[in-house]
Write an enzyme that holds these catalytic residues in place. Structure first.
Site, PDB file in Angstrom:
ATOM      1  N   ALA A  66     -29.775  77.572  -2.580  1.00 14.22           N
ATOM      2  CA  ALA A  66     -29.142  76.837  -3.671  1.00 14.22           C
ATOM      3  C   ALA A  66     -27.742  76.417  -3.238  1.00 14.22           C
ATOM      4  O   ALA A  66     -27.185  76.945  -2.275  1.00 14.22           O
ATOM      5  CB  ALA A  66     -29.073  77.704  -4.925  1.00 14.22           C
ATOM      6  N   GLU A 135     -29.898  86.700  -1.264  1.00 15.83           N
ATOM      7  CA  GLU A 135     -29.004  86.707  -2.423  1.00 15.83           C
ATOM      8  C   GLU A 135     -28.161  87.978  -2.551  1.00 15.83           C
ATOM      9  O   GLU A 135     -27.002  87.919  -2.967  1.00 15.83           O
ATOM     10  CB  GLU A 135     -29.806  86.492  -3.714  1.00 15.83           C
ATOM     11  CG  GLU A 135     -30.236  85.043  -3.952  1.00 15.83           C
ATOM     12  CD  GLU A 135     -31.556  84.696  -3.307  1.00 15.83           C
ATOM     13  OE1 GLU A 135     -32.121  83.637  -3.623  1.00 15.83           O
ATOM     14  OE2 GLU A 135     -32.042  85.490  -2.437  1.00 15.83           O
TER      15      GLU A 135
END
Length: 260
Positions: A66, A135
């Site tokens: 992202a 993440e």
């Protein structure tokens, strides 16, 4: 919608969506998610399109995560909304699309990129592909379905290790884990995906829609996969595609499915 970050090619009942942000390694920002949402909805409603391939531009990345710069300063509420809207508008949409979606992983598929690939109905990787969910190295967790779909695909233990170490695996290990269906040289990636899509397009679109729904139901906490299968199986008997498919089989000819 005028697309800025993706482009679409259509030929022979097939659509190829290419995420085109090469300067950002095709990272997913909100604009790209919105464009993909519109593209998938429109293609799914097009009766001429019987399969969709999604890939990234260039030779380095499918989607390298992202776009962190967009949400680095988000609040708790904004973070929750980011995950909820992303899952609703893209990742869950793709997983439940009536039209089969093949991820052609042509390089790095990290974070949201791997989550997008996992939302597709299956995956094909080039030999240079690298996959992971990094993440936790940023102080957050996968938020676009990664903690759910990765264990479903490769098992809880392997998924835990990959998520908690924030590590990457190569294409061969992804194949061994069952994360991808095939591994080929990069120059052969789209060729193989198009070949598979062509095989899909010869079959009943109505039956495929019901098959996708039934398979997905088996992985949902609020659905009974067996009951969904029984209902879908029965529904198929009332379709024109079933009549054509069975007639063609008995008459020893190629079926020409009307899609109804």
């Amino acid at each position: 919608m005028d697309y800025e970050n993706i482009y679409i090619e259509e030929e022979n009942n097939l659509a190829i969506i290419t995420i085109n942000r090469p300067n950002k390694l095709n990272a997913l920002n909100q604009r790209t998610i919105e464009e993909l949402h519109v593209a998938f909805k429109e293609l799914d409603e097009d009766s001429e399109i019987k399969a969709i391939i999604i890939t990234g531009s260039g030779e380095k990345a499918f989607v390298a995560g992202a776009d962190i710069s967009e949400f680095a300063n988000f609040s708790v509420k904004e973070g929750r909304q980011l995950a909820a809207m992303g899952q609703k508008n893209l990742f869950n949409l793709v997983e439940n699309l009536s039209t089969p979606v093949i991820a052609a992983i042509n390089g790095f598929a990290l974070g949201g990129g791997l989550e997008l690939a996992m939302a597709c109905h299956f995956r094909v990787a080039s030999s240079n592909a690298r996959m992971g969910l990094p993440e936790v190295s940023l102080g957050v967790i996968p938020g676009y379905g990664g903690t759910q779909r990765l264990p479903q695909l490769i098992g809880k233990g392997r998924a835990m290790e990959l998520i908690l170490t924030a590590g990457m695996i190569d294409a061969d290990k992804a194949f061994a884990y069952g994360l991808v269906n095939h591994v080929v040289a990069q120059e052969e990636l789209l060729t193989l995906c198009v070949k598979i899509a062509g095989r899909i397009s010869k079959n009943s679109t109505v039956a495929i829609k019901h098959a996708i729904k039934a398979v997905n139901a088996g992985f949902r906490y609020d659905a009974d996969g067996y009951a969904t299968e029984i209902e879908a199986f029965g529904h198929c008997f009332g379709t024109d595609d079933f009549k054509e498919g069975t007639s063609a089989f008995l008459e020893k000819r190629q079926a020409d499915f009307p899609g109804s």
